[in-house]
Design a protein around this motif. Structure first.
Motif, PDB file in Angstrom:
ATOM      1  N   GLY A   1      50.004 105.157  22.316  1.00  0.00           N
ATOM      2  CA  GLY A   1      48.804 105.022  23.021  1.00  0.00           C
ATOM      3  C   GLY A   1      48.419 103.466  23.370  1.00  0.00           C
ATOM      4  N   ARG A   2      49.221 102.637  23.809  1.00  0.00           N
ATOM      5  CA  ARG A   2      48.655 101.220  24.230  1.00  0.00           C
ATOM      6  C   ARG A   2      47.971 101.387  25.660  1.00  0.00           C
ATOM      7  NH1 ARG A   2      50.878  96.156  24.091  1.00  0.00           N
ATOM      8  NH2 ARG A   2      49.397  94.877  25.029  1.00  0.00           N
ATOM      9  N   PHE A   3      46.867 100.783  25.816  1.00  0.00           N
ATOM     10  CA  PHE A   3      45.908 100.917  26.923  1.00  0.00           C
ATOM     11  C   PHE A   3      46.162 100.059  27.951  1.00  0.00           C
ATOM     12  CE2 PHE A   3      41.826 100.111  28.904  1.00  0.00           C
ATOM     13  CZ  PHE A   3      41.379 101.434  29.229  1.00  0.00           C
ATOM     14  N   TYR A   4      46.261 100.771  29.336  1.00  0.00           N
ATOM     15  CA  TYR A   4      46.178  99.602  30.371  1.00  0.00           C
ATOM     16  C   TYR A   4      45.162  99.969  31.290  1.00  0.00           C
ATOM     17  CZ  TYR A   4      50.883  98.707  28.657  1.00  0.00           C
ATOM     18  OH  TYR A   4      51.892  98.414  27.739  1.00  0.00           O
ATOM     19  N   GLN A   5      44.778  98.955  32.205  1.00  0.00           N
ATOM     20  CA  GLN A   5      43.457  99.113  33.147  1.00  0.00           C
ATOM     21  C   GLN A   5      43.627  98.142  34.226  1.00  0.00           C
ATOM     22  OE1 GLN A   5      39.887  97.745  31.940  1.00  0.00           O
ATOM     23  NE2 GLN A   5      38.791  99.760  32.324  1.00  0.00           N
ATOM     24  N   VAL A   6      43.246  98.695  35.329  1.00  0.00           N
ATOM     25  CA  VAL A   6      43.158  97.990  36.549  1.00  0.00           C
ATOM     26  C   VAL A   6      41.561  98.254  36.968  1.00  0.00           C
ATOM     27  CG1 VAL A   6      43.754  97.517  39.003  1.00  0.00           C
ATOM     28  CG2 VAL A   6      45.403  98.508  37.190  1.00  0.00           C
ATOM     29  N   SER A   7      40.888  97.036  37.407  1.00  0.00           N
ATOM     30  CA  SER A   7      39.365  97.079  37.542  1.00  0.00           C
ATOM     31  C   SER A   7      39.208  96.014  38.750  1.00  0.00           C
ATOM     32  CB  SER A   7      38.844  97.007  36.464  1.00  0.00           C
ATOM     33  OG  SER A   7      39.045  95.809  35.851  1.00  0.00           O
ATOM     34  N   LEU A   8      37.977  96.320  39.593  1.00  0.00           N
ATOM     35  CA  LEU A   8      37.334  95.409  40.453  1.00  0.00           C
ATOM     36  C   LEU A   8      35.847  94.839  39.593  1.00  0.00           C
ATOM     37  CD1 LEU A   8      39.143  96.975  42.317  1.00  0.00           C
ATOM     38  CD2 LEU A   8      37.258  96.355  44.026  1.00  0.00           C
ATOM     39  N   GLN A   9      36.138  93.698  39.569  1.00  0.00           N
ATOM     40  CA  GLN A   9      35.386  92.846  38.541  1.00  0.00           C
ATOM     41  C   GLN A   9      33.814  92.829  39.096  1.00  0.00           C
ATOM     42  OE1 GLN A   9      36.357  88.813  37.876  1.00  0.00           O
ATOM     43  NE2 GLN A   9      34.759  88.700  36.084  1.00  0.00           N
ATOM     44  N   ASP A  10      33.644  92.612  40.413  1.00  0.00           N
ATOM     45  CA  ASP A  10      32.344  92.414  40.909  1.00  0.00           C
ATOM     46  C   ASP A  10      31.804  94.101  41.275  1.00  0.00           C
ATOM     47  OD1 ASP A  10      32.685  89.909  40.913  1.00  0.00           O
ATOM     48  OD2 ASP A  10      33.130  89.727  42.721  1.00  0.00           O
ATOM     49  N   GLN A  11      32.718  95.058  41.329  1.00  0.00           N
ATOM     50  CA  GLN A  11      32.166  96.340  41.880  1.00  0.00           C
ATOM     51  C   GLN A  11      32.081  97.500  40.743  1.00  0.00           C
ATOM     52  OE1 GLN A  11      31.159  96.887  45.049  1.00  0.00           O
ATOM     53  NE2 GLN A  11      31.848  94.810  45.595  1.00  0.00           N
ATOM     54  N   SER A  12      32.512  96.979  39.457  1.00  0.00           N
ATOM     55  CA  SER A  12      32.507  98.039  38.336  1.00  0.00           C
ATOM     56  C   SER A  12      33.067  99.276  38.760  1.00  0.00           C
ATOM     57  CB  SER A  12      30.917  98.291  37.842  1.00  0.00           C
ATOM     58  OG  SER A  12      30.106  96.935  37.723  1.00  0.00           O
ATOM     59  N   MET A  13      34.181  98.963  38.894  1.00  0.00           N
ATOM     60  CA  MET A  13      35.288  99.960  39.596  1.00  0.00           C
ATOM     61  C   MET A  13      36.545  99.942  38.785  1.00  0.00           C
ATOM     62  SD  MET A  13      35.888 101.497  43.313  1.00  0.00           S
ATOM     63  CE  MET A  13      36.706  99.991  43.754  1.00  0.00           C
ATOM     64  N   SER A  14      37.131 100.886  38.203  1.00  0.00           N
ATOM     65  CA  SER A  14      38.188 100.592  37.638  1.00  0.00           C
ATOM     66  C   SER A  14      39.279 102.039  37.380  1.00  0.00           C
ATOM     67  CB  SER A  14      38.031 100.081  35.962  1.00  0.00           C
ATOM     68  OG  SER A  14      37.461 101.096  35.243  1.00  0.00           O
ATOM     69  N   ILE A  15      40.589 101.934  37.011  1.00  0.00           N
ATOM     70  CA  ILE A  15      41.345 103.101  36.673  1.00  0.00           C
ATOM     71  C   ILE A  15      42.166 102.837  35.431  1.00  0.00           C
ATOM     72  CG2 ILE A  15      43.204 102.169  38.286  1.00  0.00           C
ATOM     73  CD1 ILE A  15      43.845 105.260  38.552  1.00  0.00           C
ATOM     74  N   SER A  16      42.433 103.768  34.417  1.00  0.00           N
ATOM     75  CA  SER A  16      43.359 103.488  33.312  1.00  0.00           C
ATOM     76  C   SER A  16      44.069 104.411  32.890  1.00  0.00           C
ATOM     77  CB  SER A  16      42.134 103.284  32.026  1.00  0.00           C
ATOM     78  OG  SER A  16      41.459 104.410  31.816  1.00  0.00           O
ATOM     79  N   PHE A  17      45.123 103.952  31.997  1.00  0.00           N
ATOM     80  CA  PHE A  17      46.084 104.712  31.641  1.00  0.00           C
ATOM     81  C   PHE A  17      46.757 104.441  30.242  1.00  0.00           C
ATOM     82  CE2 PHE A  17      47.849 102.133  34.692  1.00  0.00           C
ATOM     83  CZ  PHE A  17      49.019 101.528  34.040  1.00  0.00           C
ATOM     84  N   THR A  18      47.352 105.173  29.599  1.00  0.00           N
ATOM     85  CA  THR A  18      48.100 104.861  28.226  1.00  0.00           C
ATOM     86  C   THR A  18      49.588 105.132  28.267  1.00  0.00           C
ATOM     87  OG1 THR A  18      47.632 107.033  27.282  1.00  0.00           O
ATOM     88  CG2 THR A  18      46.117 105.193  26.798  1.00  0.00           C
ATOM     89  N   ILE A  19      50.221 104.164  27.516  1.00  0.00           N
ATOM     90  CA  ILE A  19      52.028 104.252  27.328  1.00  0.00           C
ATOM     91  C   ILE A  19      52.106 104.522  25.925  1.00  0.00           C
ATOM     92  CG2 ILE A  19      53.825 103.082  27.801  1.00  0.00           C
ATOM     93  CD1 ILE A  19      52.802 101.701  30.291  1.00  0.00           C
TER      94      ILE A  19
END
Length: 1955
Positions: free
Chosen positions: A1100-1118
């Motif tokens: 369960g290593r956590f990974y995330q992509v986000s837009l800092q100013d728009q408070s919008m993100s997507i995450s997944f684990t490996i």
């Protein structure tokens, strides 16, 4: 250049030794100055370095000297310090071609601390201090010229003309000058002549009056004086025989600069130059030095002290008081200037010393020059020349003679010839204060002391001696008392008497001279007469009086009176009056007219009588007296005047006196004439308007002859009494009179007494004008008892018409727009007096930028009021008011306008203003909207008022609120307006603004249009290389460890679902959490960075992509999984194992992938393929086991059986995989203890002493490997209980090294052999250890008892002194100890019997007495100790303090104190004061009842137990001279009481019924003892009582007396309590201050030792610092160094120094080896102080121990030099660094005995480098016919004194085979010990300070309580005074009852008389 011996000792780290060398050779081309670093060089190598530096090929071609021209040798080289200077010369006396410098240090001497309490300051005793500062410099010059064979010349030049440079003072002399070293010593503060005795100080020979010139004394005054006078001093000096001049400059500026630069403050350079060389003087402020230096060529030797920067106050004093301070210097050195006979006129005596002073004020003026021999009015000169005769005497004080002279100054007719003191201000003449001429003793000398005191011929100005007992006025003397005030005296002492460091005060002279042991003898013609000096002096004084005094004769005695006009009460009585005197062959009688002289004014009158102080009954001679005269004419003066007889004018005639009297009355002033100039004269009580002018006036003073006067008639006074006229104008105000004008007019020749017009009559009311004639000198309006002429005028002033107005009140000057206010006005006349306004006035109001209105005018005043004023206008800042000027105009007045300040603020709220002002506002969905709001008044000004809260209501949204109460404006921000918009359509909203509760404020409404937004709402991630894998939010992916997940992309969508292409701005806001290295260009293309999968397995290593100013993100684990097997891993359960023990637990074996992740490649069959190898490993014990749960193979049974401790390698093998493991094998279980080190055997120890060497034991296993198991505890125990061993610990665990160290601090027990046993304990099991044999011998220096001897048969009377107590301190050997400090032995005394082994805490301590010089020191004496004053049983015990905590007590001695000799009679209990009256009731007549009287000694103890006799009781008057009627005792006037066994009991004693006596009077009831057997009369007991005539009076007085007794008792109790508190408070205050001072001193000393402590340091911090310093010292002490291996168990015994090998250290190892070998037969010899001690050791050891007593050693005095040195100069230049062997020794203590021992053992043995140098040195000496002593070489050879060398007997073995001297501890250790000692003292001082502070603060808490007690006591005192007043008032007007009415009731006397 010379060569010598000394081998350089190693320098401490960081210590420099840089030597300045000046090449002064003629023709040298080398650098003239160079610096050679000699830190690591000895003398020999320094010379080599010098030759290389200056290219010297032939040493004989030049000489090397120091700056004093002393040739350099090894000793001089060793004395050189860092910065020292050497001169390279062609020859010793060569002239310097260039100036040189030498750095010196002048750190203050240690006496600065030890004697800092002496009197240090110049400015004291109310004297001018500058002359005494100059005297300090003259002292040095007088001492320097003491040995001059020619004239001794001293010159002081005062160069105060700034054209020469800075104001300067130069003191020059032609004395011996100073060398460089002496100049350096001069700079050292407090280096006195005693501190420098080693440099050749020789005390002077005795001379007459101690004129020995030895007055440069303490090493303090010179430095204090120069910096007291100026700020810089330049010392210029040339010594006798020296070709060089030396200069040293010290200045305040240099000291300050060095401190700022953190340089060495007490370090400077001495310049060495040739005479007349002033090339180094370049400052303009010192240009006067060029001329002074040019004078040096004429001088063989000299010293010049040049002080520049003279302080301004001294410049003024030097100029203005030139004669004064030169006179003081002439007084101070009178006998050095004029010789022992003084400045006698006429005299052909030549001056002993020429002291010339010149003062140059201006270059253009001739300087003022004064030779002190020309001063003829200094005090000693006045005494000498005013004397008629001399009386010589001597005083012997402790063997020291003090010479003295007394001079007689006779009285001549009308004056005393005793000189006045020119240094003291003379009091001004006062005709009313002439009583000092009354003939009393204070007439001539006054209150001045008799003797001035000279020390070594120099005046000590602040010490004088009033008189001695033999020259004081005795009662019944035949010599008149006034003769005892007509002599002066002088005393001459030497330096046996101490003076303060500035030579202003003697410390002990008067005390010693007035001691009872001082012997005075008179001297006649130089011969001492052993006669009664008082008798001799009285005869001499009588002779002087009869031969030289001329006096006045008083005739016709009248009577004796008391004079109340005399201010001094004791001089008011008695005065004898006479009617005539005979004076200077003329007779004055009563009634004769006389005229005065020397009085102000001159007086005329007739004689009333003559007065003489004292009681006489016939004609008498006297030195003076008084005359009482009636001033004439009586009509003018009407008074008598008493003046001294000496002020009568003997030349005046009666006719002249009468003529002056007749002319006086007609000339006095009579009246005033007033003339009104320029106006009509004013009449009395006139009325005038305000502003009317008074005057001007012209006034004349006329006498009865109508003559105009300006002064009082001249009475031939010395001063004219001028007349003035005082004018005073008084205004009579109802509140009080006020002076409107006041002036004094002096007479003018042109216009007489003229007064200008008075124009200030503006106040309304009554006035009075006064004109008074006064005396100008004192403003008195009376003269001769009569009023001088005067003039008075009364008038009134009223108000005028209105001319102006002023604004009285505007209310609050700050108003608001549109709000009404009032203006009040006040009308005044021309002089501002309130008045009535003019009718029909119409005001006009004007103000720029404002519109003003008002309602109406109010005339009902005053005041005049404008009602309802309003203002309208614009204001820029609503926070701050705006100021306007409002002009009010009233037409018709002279001053018709006034301007006032008006502060205007905005008005009340009226309208709201909202921005933006558009009605419809468009905004984007999802954002707030902002509005600006302002609250305005009626004119549009922004206004701020309370409760201005603006509400903004957006439709369907919460209300937004802004508070404008304080600002009047603000911004409203709504909440984010976020609507759900469909298909991108906009929506409309309504917004409303209003202030709730403000009805007058309009509401504002606006419309908002909300349109859709374009913000991002969704992000998507996908992989291009993995089948376009799309990552959903919260997906889980599995990937191998260390893999790479790349080709990742993302997509963005807006709110409507439309894809949005990334822009650089958007890309910059995209963040990933797996890397910070992101490429912006890839993000713009939609590409994400690759993911590196971790190398370690995890879920369960956590990974995330986000837009800092728009408070919008997507995450997944490996999830990470392991890879392929790559290595074998072995896990050890422990890294250390003991020999013989098995490793506990299992050793696990697993297979890992390349990243260390465990794989599952092993199986149950894998254990067959595993092997283990290792050194000493027991393979048969190995067991292999498969563990299914952990997928590993476990190995057990690993054990090592043999070998040494250390690291072992274990090799594990599985198929192709190999793993090697290192394991540490330690020693086995502890099995034995081994003694590593300890004292040398056999071990001998002094009783109660410790063992210097520690016992170190090592713990081992059974294979003797060192064990470090700290669970083992080691014990030390003696073999028997008879032996007591004191250790720091008796048992301890071993340390980390397996060792245990035991310090044996003390061993005590009977003499004999014992054993010390060591053993260990491990887990309750014993471990064997070593056994050490020890022998205990007695200690002859240890005290074990106190033996006390005294006379047991003597009695101890109360208040007397004890007989002598002799105390002997006994050692263990039973012999007396003589080394104890007498201060450590005290005598303890307490009341009561024995108190156990130790005395009580309340015992008094008495110190030991000083032993006589010829008495043995084996015992201590307590003499003349006071016996307690109360009889009873006491105990005495003696105590010896052997340490701070240890005390040795003697047996307690009971003593009985008996009564002393009987002296008085007294009661057991003091009875109260009786009050009686003649009543029939016996109770009211009782004086005493049941009272027992006893015979007492002087301390109140019963002392007459064996005495028989009677006590006679009588009544007498309370006052001896009173003639009151005495009361009668009942029965008779007196009675007798039997006295038996020293006591008499009185049952009752009363007065007779109706006894005579005075009502309210006090009497004494006298009890007088009569004892026939007592030879000395006994003092009677007196009891005061009060007598009254009536019972009521007696009752009242009894009550008052009782109350008085109670109050007195209470007051005494209060006083005792307050006194105790005050004493304790003062004691605690002093203790606290002393503790603070002591703590500050130690802090300063610590700072000098580089230890800086904060002001708030604690005891704990000091303890920590102490611990650290001690630890450092212990570490240094434990460092390996050479020690002497010879046992020294005898050291410490009484009179024993120790063995030779332990008495010294040797630094160099080669020197230690050869010297120890050379005296190897003496190394174990014991050195004793006395032959008796040596014999005792010899007997104790059976003659086996060699001993050396010090008292049998003779060493020739003086210090011998090496054989090649003669008269301080080397005969040749030896090689090999020769030095005396004894000088290589370093003594552990500064003890001259050690030096004596080694001078005896080594003699003149020399140590050199090698054999070649030694044989060459001996050969040259023999060739020069000089004997050569034994020579030792540092290589171990010996050349005996007979020349023999070589062979084994002359070669020292290696050092390990010798018993050698030890090496000294390094200097750092001694520095640490000094710091530790100082820190220990500081800790004690700090603890004392804290304790004192705590006690002081605790005491301060009681201050309030004590103040309450003080107030209570004051109230009691006031109450007691009131009671005493009542007692006094009640006792007034006593009524007598005579004896003829005795026995009758009161009130019947009158009736009996009538009958």
């Amino acid at each position: 250049m010379s060569n010598s011996h000394d081998k350089c000792l190693p320098e401490e780290k960081g210590v420099h030794k840089r030597i300045n060398v000046y090449d002064c050779r003629q023709g040298s081309t080398q650098d003239k100055h160079t610096v050679i670093d000699a830190r690591s060089l000895d003398y020999k190598h320094f010379l080599l370095a010098l030759r290389r530096k200056f290219s010297i090929t032939s040493p004989e071609s030049c000489v090397l000297t120091d700056t004093d021209r002393n040739n350099l040798n090894s000793d001089k080289f060793d004395e050189l310090r860092d910065g020292g200077t050497l001169l390279l010369l062609d020859h010793t006396n060569q002239e310097l071609p260039l100036p040189t410098e030498e750095r010196i240090n002048f750190q203050p001497h240690y006496d600065t601390v030890t004697k800092s309490g002496a009197y240090e300051y110049y400015d004291s005793e109310g004297q001018k201090s500058l002359p005494y500062a100059l005297a300090e410099l003259l002292d040095n010059s007088i001492s320097a010229t003491a040995k001059n064979t020619s004239v001794r010349t001293i010159e002081i030049r005062m160069l105060l003309d700034e054209t020469h440079g800075k104001p300067s003072v130069v003191v020059m002399d032609n004395g011996c000058g100073m060398t460089v070293k002496q100049l350096n010593n001069w700079a050292v503060f407090r280096l006195s002549k005693f501190s420098s005795k080693r440099e050749g100080y020789v005390p002077p020979e005795p001379t007459a009056f101690s004129l020995n010139s030895d007055i440069s004394y303490f090493g303090v005054g010179g430095k204090q004086a120069v910096f007291f006078i100026g700020d810089t001093v330049r010392m210029i000096t040339k010594a006798v025989g020296s070709p060089d001049v030396h200069e040293l400059v010290l200045s305040e500026e240099q000291f300050v600069q060095k401190e700022k630069n953190q340089e060495e403050i007490y370090s400077d350079v001495i310049r060495n130059r040739k005479p007349c060389d002033s090339s180094h003087i370049y400052k303009s402020e010192e240009r006067f030095l060029h001329a002074m230096i040019a004078e040096e060529s004429e001088k063989e030797s000299f010293t010049a002290v040049v002080i520049t920067g003279v302080r301004p106050q001294h410049i003024t004093s030097l100029k203005e008081d030139f004669e004064g301070w030169t006179k003081q210097l002439a007084h101070t050195y009178h006998y050095y200037i004029h010789g022992d006979i003084g400045n006698m006129k006429p005299s052909g005596h030549h001056p002993a010393i020429e002291i010339q002073i010149s003062l140059q004020e201006k270059l253009t003026r001739c300087p003022r020059v004064m030779n002190l021999k020309e001063v003829d009015d200094d005090m000693q000169a006045l005494y000498i020349n005013a004397a008629a005769d001399k009386f010589f005497f001597q005083a012997e004080v402790s063997g020291v003679m003090v010479e003295g002279i007394i001079r007689y100054h006779p009285f001549l007719y009308d004056r005393e010839t005793y000189p006045e003191d020119p240094y003291s201000a003379q009091a001004p003449f006062d005709e009313e204060d002439d009583y000092n001429e009354s003939g009393t003793r204070t007439q001539a000398r006054g209150n001045r002391p008799i003797f001035e005191c000279f020390w070594n011929g120099r005046l000590i100005p602040y010490t004088t001696i009033s008189e001695f007992e033999w020259c004081a006025f005795p009662k019944g003397s035949k010599v008149p008392a006034e003769c005892y005030s007509r002599f002066s005296g002088v005393l001459f002492t030497n330096d046996k008497f101490q003076v303060t460091m500035n030579k202003l005060t003697f410390i002990d002279l008067e005390v010693k001279l007035k001691s009872k042991d001082t012997i005075f003898t008179c001297t006649v013609n130089g011969q001492t007469r052993r006669r009664n000096i008082q008798k001799e002096f009285t005869q001499w004084l009588l002779h002087c009086h009869e031969k030289f005094d001329k006096q006045v004769k008083f005739l016709n005695y009248t009577n004796v009176i008391t004079r109340t006009d005399v201010a001094v009460k004791k001089l008011q009585h008695p005065w004898t009056t006479f009617t005539a005197i005979q004076w200077d062959n003329r007779t004055f009688i009563k009634g004769q007219l006389v005229k005065t002289q020397r009085t102000v004014p001159i007086m005329h009158g007739s004689v009333v009588r003559f007065l003489l102080y004292g009681t006489y009954d016939s004609d008498v001679f006297a030195t003076g007296g008084h005359i009482e005269i009636q001033l004439e004419p009586k009509e003018l003066y009407d008074q008598n005047k008493i003046i001294p007889i000496s002020k009568i004018d003997r030349t005046a005639t009666d006719e002249a006196i009468q003529m002056n009297i007749n002319n006086d009355l007609a000339r006095v002033p009579n009246k005033l004439k007033v003339e009104w100039e320029k106006c009509k004269p004013w009449s009395q009580n006139s009325v005038f308007p305000a502003g009317t002018q008074l005057g001007p006036l012209n006034v004349q003073i006329v006498n009865q002859r109508e003559e105009s006067l300006s002064r009082m008639p001249s009475m031939r006074q010395r001063s004219v009494k001028r007349l003035s006229i005082m004018l005073r104008l008084i205004f009579h105000d109802p509140k009080g009179e006020e002076e409107m004008a006041s002036c004094v007019c002096q007479y003018a020749q042109q216009w007489g007494f003229w007064f200008n017009a008075i124009n200030n009559l503006m106040k309304l009311g009554e006035y009075t004008l006064f004109l008074n004639t006064i005396l100008s000198e004192n403003n008195s309006s009376t003269f001769g008892g009569q009023m001088l002429p005067s003039f008075t005028l009364k008038f009134r002033i009223k108000e005028g018409e209105a001319e102006r107005f002023r604004v009285v009140d505007v209310g609050d000057s700050t108003v608001h727009v549109g709000e009404p206010f009032d203006i009040s006005l006040q009308f005044n006349d021309a002089y501002n007096n309130p008045t009535v306004p003019l009718p029909n006035l119409k005001p006009a109001l004007e103000c720029r930028d404002l519109e003003l209105t008002y309602d109406f005018l109010d005339y009902s005043g005053p005041p005049f009021i404008i009602r309802g004023v309003k203002a309208f206008g614009k204001i820029q800042n609503h926070h701050q008011y705006k100021t306007f000027e409002l002009k009010v105009t009233l037409p018709g007045l002279k001053e018709d306008s006034q301007t006032l300040k008006l502060n205007l603020l905005p008005g009340k709220p009226h309208v709201l203003r909202v921005m933006p002002e558009d009605e419809v506002i468009t905004m984007e969905n999802g954002s707030p909207i902002r509005f600006s709001v302002e609250v305005c008044d009626v004119t549009g000004n922004v206004t701020a008022h309370p409760n201005q809260v603006v509400h903004c209501q957006v439709e369907s949204f919460p209300t937004a609120v802004i508070d404008c109460s304080s600002t009047g404006a603000g911004q409203i921000v709504t909440e984010t307006i976020k609507l759900k918009l469909t298909r991108g359509e906009s929506q409309h909203l309504k917004v409303t603004f209003q202030i709730p509760g403000q009805k007058d404020t309009l509401k504002v409404v606006k419309e908002i249009v909300v349109i859709p937004s374009t913000r991002l709402t969704q992000i998507e991630v996908w992989s291009q290389n993995n089948g376009n894998l799309i990552f959903r939010n919260n997906d889980k992916i599995e990937w191998p460890a260390g893999g790479l997940l790349d080709h990742l992309y993302y997509r963005l969508y807006d709110e409507g679902g439309r894809e949005v292409s990334p822009t650089p701005e958007i890309a910059s806001t995209i963040k990933v959490n797996w890397t910070a290295d992101v490429c912006l260009e890839d993000l713009v293309r939609g590409k994400l960075p690759a993911i590196e999968v971790p190398t370690q397995v995890q879920e369960g290593r956590f990974y995330q992509v986000s837009l800092q100013d728009q408070s919008m993100s997507i995450s997944f684990t490996i999830d990470v999984c392991p890879g392929k097997p790559a290595q074998l891993k072995v896990k050890m359960p422990q890294s250390t194992v003991r020999l013989g023990e098995t490793i506990l637990g299992s050793i696990k074996m697993v297979l890992l992938d390349e990243y260390g992740n465990m794989t599952k490649a092993l199986s149950p069959t894998s254990e067959n393929d595993i092997t283990v190898e290792g050194e000493g490993l027991v393979k048969s014990a190995l067991v292999y086991t498969w563990k299914e749960s952990s997928q590993c193979v476990c190995v057990t049974g690993v054990r090592f059986q043999s070998g040494y401790p250390g690291s072992r390698e274990l090799c594990f093998t599985y198929t192709t995989f190999v793993e090697r493991v290192i394991i540490k094998v330690t020693t086995g279980l502890p099995a034995q203890l081994v003694l590593l080190s300890g004292p040398e055997q056999p071990l001998q120890v002094l009783n109660e002493h410790g063992i210097n060497t520690k016992f170190v034991l090592q713990l081992c296993d059974k294979w003797r490997n060192c064990s470090t198991d700290q669970r083992v505890v080691v014990h030390i125990k003696p073999s028997t209980d008879l032996l007591k061993v004191a250790n720091s610990v008796t048992s301890q665990p071993v340390d980390v090294n397996g060792q245990a160290t035991f310090d044996v601090n003390r061993v005590s027990g009977p003499k004999g052999n014992y054993q010390l046993m060591f053993k260990g304990v491990f887990n309750l099991n014993p471990i064997p250890g070593p056994v050490v044999d020890i022998t205990v011998i007695p200690d002859g220096s240890r005290p074990v008892g106190l033996s006390v001897h005294y006379d047991k048969n003597v009695k101890f009377p109360a208040g007397g002194v004890f007989s002598v107590f002799t105390v002997t301190v006994v050692s263990e050997e039973g012999i007396p100890i003589t080394t104890c400090n007498p201060a450590a032995i005290t005598m303890l005394l307490w009341s009561g019997g024995p108190s156990g082994p130790e005395p009580p805490a309340t015992a008094d301590q008495l110190t030991c007495s000083k032993p006589p010089a010829n008495q043995k020191k084996d015992c201590f004496h307590f003499r003349n100790k006071p016996i307690p004053q109360q009889v009873g049983q006491y105990s005495i015990q003696f105590c010896l303090c052997t340490s701070r905590t240890t005390k040795l007590f003697s047996d307690q001695i009971p003593v009985k104190v008996v009564a002393n000799h009987p002296t008085k009679l007294g009661p057991d209990i003091q009875p109260p004061t009786p009050l009686v009256f003649h009543s029939k009731d016996i109770a009211n007549r009782t004086l005493v009842q049941n009272m027992t009287l006893r015979i007492l000694d002087s301390y109140g103890n019963p002392a007459g137990e064996n005495m028989e006799g009677t006590v006679r009781v009588i009544i007498k008057n309370y006052e001896d001279n009173s003639n009151k009627v005495l009361p009668q005792l009942e029965g008779e006037s007196s009675c007798n009481v039997r006295l038996s066994e020293g006591k008499a009991h009185i049952n009752m004693l009363a007065i007779m019924e109706n006894s005579p006596g005075e009502d309210g009077a006090s009497y004494i009831l006298l009890f007088k003892p009569q004892v026939p057997i007592n030879p000395t009369p006994l003092a009677p007991f007196q009891l005061r009582f009060h007598f009254y005539n009536d019972a009521e009076h007696q009752t009242k007085m009894s009550e008052l007396s009782r109350k008085k007794d109670e109050l007195s008792t209470a007051i005494e109790t209060y006083r005792g309590l307050l006194a105790t508190y005050s004493e304790l408070y003062n004691c605690l205050t002093v203790r606290f201050q002393d503790a603070q001072d002591k703590e500050a001193i130690y802090r300063s000393q610590l700072k000098s030792k580089n230890i800086n402590l904060s002001q708030t340091v604690t005891i704990k911090a000091v303890d920590q610092l102490l611990s650290r310093k001690r630890s450092e010292a212990d570490q240094i002490k434990k460092m390996p160094r050479r020690v002497c291996s010879i046992p020294n168990h005898l050291e410490g015994q009484q009179d024993v120094l120790g063995k030779v090998g332990h008495l010294a250290f040797v630094q160099d190892e080669d020197e230690a080896r050869v010297i120890s070998w050379h005296i190897r037969g003496d190394m174990d010899c014991v050195v004793a102080k006395t032959t008796a001690a040596a014999k005792r050791l010899y007997d104790a050891t059976g003659g086996m121990q060699q001993v050396l007593p010090l008292d049998s050693i003779y060493v020739a005095p003086g210090r011998s030099s090496l054989p090649h040195i003669r008269n301080g100069h080397p005969l040749f230049q030896p090689l090999g660094n020769p030095v005396f062997a004894r000088e290589c020794l370093i003594y552990p203590q500064s003890n001259i005995n050690y030096s004596m021992v080694f001078r005896n053992l080594l003699g003149d043995t020399i140590v050199m480098d090698d054999l070649d140098a030694a044989t060459n040195y001996r050969r040259i000496l023999v060739e020069s016919k000089i004997p050569c002593p034994t020579i030792l070489t540092r290589q171990g050879e010996r050349v005996s004194n007979n020349g023999k060398f070589g062979g084994a007997q002359n070669k020292a073995p290696i050092i390990s085979k010798l018993q050698v001297f030890g090496a000294p501890l390094p200097q750092s250790f001694h520095t640490l010990k000094e710091q530790i000692e100082l820190l220990t003292k500081y800790r004690l001082a700090l603890q004392n300070k804290l304790e004192a502070q705590e006690e002081y603060e605790e005491q301060m808490k009681q201050t309030d309580e004590m103040q309450i007690k003080q107030r209570e006591m004051d109230e009691k005192v006031m109450e007691l005074r009131e009671v005493e007043k009542q007692l006094a008032s009640t006792s007034q007007q006593p009524k007598k009852r005579s004896l003829q009415h005795a026995g009758r009731p009161p009130g019947t006397e009158k009736r009996h008389k009538n009958v």
